[in-house]
Design a protein around this motif. Structure first.
Motif, PDB file in Angstrom:
ATOM      1  N   GLY A 251       0.809  -1.504  -0.218  1.00 33.87           N
ATOM      2  CA  GLY A 251      -0.012  -0.214   0.145  1.00 33.87           C
ATOM      3  C   GLY A 251       0.916   1.303  -0.026  1.00 33.87           C
ATOM      4  N   ALA A 252       0.551   2.185  -0.204  1.00 32.18           N
ATOM      5  CA  ALA A 252       1.073   3.253  -0.447  1.00 32.18           C
ATOM      6  C   ALA A 252       1.326   4.103   0.566  1.00 32.18           C
ATOM      7  CB  ALA A 252      -0.081   4.781  -1.584  1.00 32.18           C
ATOM      8  N   GLN A 253       1.641   5.379   0.933  1.00 34.63           N
ATOM      9  CA  GLN A 253       2.459   6.104   2.129  1.00 34.63           C
ATOM     10  C   GLN A 253       0.977   6.654   2.607  1.00 34.63           C
ATOM     11  OE1 GLN A 253       2.791   7.153  -0.767  1.00 34.63           O
ATOM     12  NE2 GLN A 253       2.557   9.722  -0.824  1.00 34.63           N
ATOM     13  N   THR A 254       0.672   7.147   4.332  1.00 40.44           N
ATOM     14  CA  THR A 254      -0.301   7.341   4.501  1.00 40.44           C
ATOM     15  C   THR A 254      -0.304   9.019   3.578  1.00 40.44           C
ATOM     16  OG1 THR A 254       1.108   8.037   6.659  1.00 40.44           O
ATOM     17  CG2 THR A 254      -0.547   6.156   6.665  1.00 40.44           C
ATOM     18  N   THR A 255      -1.047   9.683   4.240  1.00 38.06           N
ATOM     19  CA  THR A 255      -1.276  11.021   3.649  1.00 38.06           C
ATOM     20  C   THR A 255      -1.015  11.991   4.871  1.00 38.06           C
ATOM     21  OG1 THR A 255      -3.832  11.594   4.191  1.00 38.06           O
ATOM     22  CG2 THR A 255      -2.945  10.832   1.966  1.00 38.06           C
ATOM     23  N   GLY A 256      -0.746  13.420   4.561  1.00 35.50           N
ATOM     24  CA  GLY A 256      -0.522  14.100   6.002  1.00 35.50           C
ATOM     25  C   GLY A 256       0.532  14.538   5.644  1.00 35.50           C
ATOM     26  N   THR A 257       0.684  15.400   6.896  1.00 33.86           N
ATOM     27  CA  THR A 257       2.195  16.304   6.841  1.00 33.86           C
ATOM     28  C   THR A 257       3.589  14.975   7.371  1.00 33.86           C
ATOM     29  OG1 THR A 257       2.011  16.574   9.273  1.00 33.86           O
ATOM     30  CG2 THR A 257       1.928  18.291   7.696  1.00 33.86           C
ATOM     31  N   ASP A 258       2.397  14.052   7.666  1.00 34.82           N
ATOM     32  CA  ASP A 258       3.928  13.074   8.411  1.00 34.82           C
ATOM     33  C   ASP A 258       3.232  11.449   7.450  1.00 34.82           C
ATOM     34  OD1 ASP A 258       5.924  11.302   9.668  1.00 34.82           O
ATOM     35  OD2 ASP A 258       5.430  10.939  11.599  1.00 34.82           O
ATOM     36  N   PRO A 259       3.509  11.475   6.474  1.00 35.13           N
ATOM     37  CA  PRO A 259       3.530  10.466   5.580  1.00 35.13           C
ATOM     38  C   PRO A 259       4.018   9.009   5.927  1.00 35.13           C
ATOM     39  CG  PRO A 259       4.857  11.877   4.095  1.00 35.13           C
ATOM     40  CD  PRO A 259       4.994  12.477   5.249  1.00 35.13           C
ATOM     41  N   ARG A 260       3.601   8.374   5.893  1.00 36.10           N
ATOM     42  CA  ARG A 260       4.227   7.005   6.830  1.00 36.10           C
ATOM     43  C   ARG A 260       3.681   5.410   5.862  1.00 36.10           C
ATOM     44  NH1 ARG A 260       7.101   6.556  11.529  1.00 36.10           N
ATOM     45  NH2 ARG A 260       6.532   4.623  11.572  1.00 36.10           N
ATOM     46  N   GLY A 261       4.941   4.609   5.291  1.00 36.49           N
ATOM     47  CA  GLY A 261       4.526   3.930   4.542  1.00 36.49           C
ATOM     48  C   GLY A 261       4.678   2.331   5.232  1.00 36.49           C
ATOM     49  N   SER A 262       4.356   1.394   4.621  1.00 37.47           N
ATOM     50  CA  SER A 262       3.405   0.268   4.527  1.00 37.47           C
ATOM     51  C   SER A 262       5.206  -0.213   4.927  1.00 37.47           C
ATOM     52  CB  SER A 262       3.405  -0.459   3.480  1.00 37.47           C
ATOM     53  OG  SER A 262       1.956  -0.025   3.551  1.00 37.47           O
ATOM     54  N   HIS A 263       5.121  -1.279   5.886  1.00 35.15           N
ATOM     55  CA  HIS A 263       7.064  -2.306   6.485  1.00 35.15           C
ATOM     56  C   HIS A 263       5.608  -3.668   6.387  1.00 35.15           C
ATOM     57  CE1 HIS A 263       7.967   1.602   6.207  1.00 35.15           C
ATOM     58  NE2 HIS A 263       7.498   2.945   7.282  1.00 35.15           N
ATOM     59  N   ALA A 264       6.513  -4.189   6.195  1.00 33.26           N
ATOM     60  CA  ALA A 264       5.962  -5.673   6.270  1.00 33.26           C
ATOM     61  C   ALA A 264       6.624  -5.916   7.873  1.00 33.26           C
ATOM     62  CB  ALA A 264       7.003  -6.545   5.544  1.00 33.26           C
ATOM     63  N   LEU A 265       8.116  -5.343   8.921  1.00 29.16           N
ATOM     64  CA  LEU A 265       8.181  -5.622   9.740  1.00 29.16           C
ATOM     65  C   LEU A 265       8.159  -4.240  10.454  1.00 29.16           C
ATOM     66  CD1 LEU A 265      10.925  -7.771   9.541  1.00 29.16           C
ATOM     67  CD2 LEU A 265       8.671  -8.657  10.234  1.00 29.16           C
ATOM     68  N   LEU A 266       7.695  -3.783  11.704  1.00 33.91           N
ATOM     69  CA  LEU A 266       7.781  -2.831  12.327  1.00 33.91           C
ATOM     70  C   LEU A 266       8.489  -2.531  13.992  1.00 33.91           C
ATOM     71  CD1 LEU A 266       7.999   0.306  12.403  1.00 33.91           C
ATOM     72  CD2 LEU A 266       5.833   1.065  12.309  1.00 33.91           C
ATOM     73  N   SER A 267       9.306  -2.090  13.914  1.00 34.93           N
ATOM     74  CA  SER A 267       9.883  -1.816  15.490  1.00 34.93           C
ATOM     75  C   SER A 267       9.962  -0.683  16.191  1.00 34.93           C
ATOM     76  CB  SER A 267      11.064  -2.741  16.009  1.00 34.93           C
ATOM     77  OG  SER A 267      10.848  -2.557  17.231  1.00 34.93           O
ATOM     78  N   SER A 268       9.295   0.228  16.767  1.00 34.56           N
ATOM     79  CA  SER A 268       9.086   1.089  17.381  1.00 34.56           C
ATOM     80  C   SER A 268       9.035   1.413  18.867  1.00 34.56           C
ATOM     81  CB  SER A 268       8.281   1.674  16.597  1.00 34.56           C
ATOM     82  OG  SER A 268       7.937   3.171  17.421  1.00 34.56           O
ATOM     83  N   GLY A 269      10.129   1.750  19.564  1.00 33.08           N
ATOM     84  CA  GLY A 269       9.731   2.270  21.032  1.00 33.08           C
ATOM     85  C   GLY A 269      10.799   1.389  21.977  1.00 33.08           C
ATOM     86  N   ALA A 270      11.374   2.204  22.853  1.00 31.56           N
ATOM     87  CA  ALA A 270      12.025   1.116  23.373  1.00 31.56           C
ATOM     88  C   ALA A 270      11.852   0.125  24.164  1.00 31.56           C
ATOM     89  CB  ALA A 270      12.303   2.709  25.179  1.00 31.56           C
ATOM     90  N   GLY A 271      12.367  -0.912  23.753  1.00 32.82           N
ATOM     91  CA  GLY A 271      12.228  -2.572  24.074  1.00 32.82           C
ATOM     92  C   GLY A 271      11.525  -2.872  23.567  1.00 32.82           C
TER      93      GLY A 271
END
Length: 357
Positions: free
Chosen positions: A239-259
């Motif tokens: 899928g395409a990226q999200t819209t808006g001022t901070d576009p986010r792409g599609s990711h198979a694997l995402l790890s976000s945040g401490a730990g």
């Protein structure tokens, strides 16, 4: 084709449930103690009501049963309390309302959903928002879903905020089978499997998870949660990226945040779409891949480049014995950017193709 590595200018480095000893209890009552890393055995034979609910009790849904969830925010299987156990093997749960849960284990309860099917695809309600297929919430809560099939959303409709499997607040899910999360090109907030919170874990030992929408996520670990993926598992997001001022792409694997941690051996991670990455680590999260294959197609832009593997804002990436290919316009093979970000790459092949890659 050529290999492309990029680091920030700051010089960042690239581099069966356990049973306790016998406990004396009244006749006819068995007490099972759930170990923190295990999933319980089957419940006693008492039949569950429909929809199935249990509060510190045990019950069984007969194989072949179909449960239809029609109430908003309702649950087909709802289990609460550390003595709670619902056995619902070889059953079908249909989610026909907004905010519904297929199986919800809370406050240390457990659900067995082995060989079962969950659908959230019925007609106009196939796009009902805010649904979660299976949810283990709270310390000690667990769900086993070996050989399960989970299908949510409609490819013909813009669907929002669907999660196939989620563990939170110390919950544990053990999973194999298929998780298919669908939307048309304008849906958002579609996630295959998600683990959020310290001590939370989702383990997928076999099968595949797919997610399709703007900014779709195949496997998402956040804020101390862990996702473990076993040999042969395929995770894909398109899928395409999200819209808006901070576009986010599609990711198979995402790890976000401490730990947060995504750890995998012998998997396939596949993405297609603008700004898509098969693997991304950010905000202190870690992705650790061994003997795995990552493949990306799509594009970035002159302002925001795409990458086969992306490490930003203090993320950590570890690639060992793996293969990464990125066929992307304005794309990198591996992108490491931002203070505290790092990548350790050992015996790994990285190839890129595409205009300005």
């Amino acid at each position: 084709m050529r290999m492309a590595l990029r680091a920030a200018r700051s010089g960042l480095p690239i581099s069966a449930r356990e049973i306790s000893a016998p406990i004396r209890t009244p006749i006819g009552l068995a007490v099972l103690m759930l170990a923190s890393s295990t999933i319980p055995s089957e419940a006693l034979a008492q039949a569950c009501p429909t929809p199935a609910t249990a509060d510190n009790t045990q019950c069984t849904v007969a194989p072949g049963t179909t449960i239809n969830v029609t109430a908003a925010n309702g649950a087909g299987l709802s289990d609460t309390g550390s003595a709670g156990l619902i056995t619902a093997n070889s059953v079908t749960v249909n989610l026909n309302s907004t905010g519904a849960r297929g199986g919800w284990a809370q406050q240390g309860a457990s659900i067995l959903f082995n060989g079962s099917t969950l659908n959230a695809t019925l007609g106009a309600l196939g796009n009902a928002a805010g649904r979660i297929g299976l949810l283990a919430s709270g310390n000690g809560s667990s769900i086993s879903a070996d050989g399960a099939t989970i299908t949510m959303g409609l490819v013909s409709t813009a669907v929002t905020n669907l999660v196939g499997v989620q563990a939170e607040g110390g919950g544990i899910v053990s999973l194999s089978g298929t998780v298919a999360m669908n939307s048309n090109a304008n849906g958002t907030g579609i996630v295959g499997v998600r683990a959020t919170g310290t001590g939370t874990r989702v383990s997928m030992t076999a099968g595949a998870t797919t997610a399709t929408s703007r900014g779709a996520l195949g496997a998402f670990a956040e804020s101390g949660g862990t996702i473990e993926l076993g040999d042969g598992v395929t995770v894909s997001a398109s899928g395409a990226q999200t819209t808006g001022t901070d576009p986010r792409g599609s990711h198979a694997l995402l790890s976000s945040g401490a730990g947060a941690l995504v750890a995998a051996t012998g998997i396939n991670a596949i993405t297609s779409g603008t700004l898509a990455s098969p693997a991304r680590a950010e905000q202190g999260g870690t992705v650790r891949l061994t003997d795995s294959t990552l493949s990306a197609t799509g594009a970035g832009s002159a302002a925001v480049f795409a990458a086969g593997a992306s490490v930003v804002s203090g993320g950590q990436m570890i690639l060992q014995g793996s293969r990464l290919s990125a066929d992307q316009q304005y794309g990198y093979g591996l992108n490491v950017q931002g203070a505290g970000s790092s990548a350790t790459v050992t015996n790994t092949q990285i190839t890129t193709s595409g205009n300005r890659s």
